[in-house]
Design an enzyme around this catalytic site. Structure first.
Site, PDB file in Angstrom:
ATOM      1  N   SER A 159       0.818  -1.221   0.000  1.00 31.41           N
ATOM      2  CA  SER A 159       0.000   0.000   0.000  1.00 31.41           C
ATOM      3  C   SER A 159       0.847   1.264   0.000  1.00 31.41           C
ATOM      4  CB  SER A 159      -0.937   0.022   1.216  1.00 31.41           C
ATOM      5  OG  SER A 159      -0.222   0.319   2.390  1.00 31.41           O
ATOM      6  N   LYS A 179       1.231   4.333   7.189  1.00 31.57           N
ATOM      7  CA  LYS A 179       0.598   5.178   6.173  1.00 31.57           C
ATOM      8  C   LYS A 179       1.137   6.606   6.315  1.00 31.57           C
ATOM      9  CE  LYS A 179      -2.505   2.122   4.637  1.00 31.57           C
ATOM     10  NZ  LYS A 179      -1.816   0.967   5.224  1.00 31.57           N
TER      11      LYS A 179
END
Length: 292
Positions: free
Chosen positions: A82, A119
């Site tokens: 991701s 993230k």
């Protein structure tokens, strides 16, 4: 002068790892000395969907001092894709600093209902904390949607895993470095080599292996045919070899456009006994100059 293929292990041997480190540093290589201990958590942090922490166990690993200078307090491995657009891949090592209040755009490790993820951090106009992936296949995560959520830390550095290089390959590379650092052979050695091979050469194009050997020995630049002709004529002012740029250029194709050690019959402009004749001239020149 010792021939290249006669170099032994002692030529590039080091009495200690520190000596090898200093050797590379002096030659301008960007190497880091792993001499500072840091906590390393064995569980991986997903760069994908949040995942359970599991039974986290820690160990001590040795890391470069610059990670400490950045403020990192521990390391952990990452998995998933991701964050691939941020150049983070599965297996990378993240150096993390405890940081419960990150700044906009920081890369963070977050805990969401007891699960960890990595993230980029974004604070929305409403003040919501959003975790943004760097892969369009994943959706942003709104931290308020979880019963328990918090920022664990800020990623200070990404350390890429490297392939262990076999000792034989390292010695071969170090040999290449040393060869590049060697000064060009003397004019007398070059002249001696030409005098030897000139007895065999009957055609203008036979001068090509002489040219190529001088390129390999760092005497002239690759493609400087006119410089080669001028150089040879300067060594032998009383001789008229009638070397032409065109005759040399026509031979600079296939494997003949590479160093002599990489010449191959099947990709050369000449083949069979003629190929062997050309290579014999080039090898004779290189041996005479102490470069083979």
């Amino acid at each position: 002068m010792k021939k290249k293929n006669e170099k032994t292990q002692e030529d590039y041997g080091f009495s200690s790892a520190e000596e090898a480190f200093n050797y590379l540093k002096k030659r301008g290589y960007d190497v880091q000395w792993n001499n500072v201990p840091m906590l390393h958590y064995e569980d991986t942090i997903p760069a994908g969907k949040p995942n359970g922490i599991g039974d986290v166990t820690a160990d001590l690993v040795m890391v470069p001092k610059y990670l400490i200078d950045l403020g990192a307090q521990y390391t952990v491995n990452v998995k998933g894709d991701s964050m691939k657009d941020a150049d983070i891949d599965s297996g990378d090592l993240l150096a993390v600093k405890n940081c419960p209040i990150p700044e906009e755009g920081d890369m963070v490790v977050a805990a969401l209902d007891g699960e960890l993820t990595v993230k980029n951090f974004h604070r929305s106009d409403r003040g919501d904390y959003i975790l943004v992936p760097r892969n369009h296949d994943y959706e942003p995560i709104d931290m308020k949607e979880f019963a328990e959520s918090k920022i664990i830390g800020k990623v200070m550095a990404i350390v890429k895993p490297v392939r262990c290089t076999p000792t034989r390959e390292l010695r071969k590379y170090l040999g290449t470095i040393e060869e590049e650092l060697l000064p060009p052979p003397t004019d007398n050695l070059v002249k001696m080599g030409i005098q030897i091979v000139n007895l065999k050469m009957k055609k203008l194009r036979h001068w090509y292996p002489v040219y190529r050997s001088l390129v390999d020995a760092n005497v002239i630049e690759k493609g400087d045919y006119e410089g080669f002709i001028e150089y040879v004529n300067g060594l032998f002012p009383d001789n008229d070899f009638s070397i032409t740029k065109d005759a040399l250029q026509r031979m600079a194709v296939g494997s003949f456009d590479k160093p002599v050690k990489k010449w191959k019959d099947e990709t050369a402009p000449v083949h069979g006994s003629t190929f062997l004749f050309y290579k014999e001239i080039a090898v004779t020149m290189l041996k005479t100059m102490g470069r083979f």
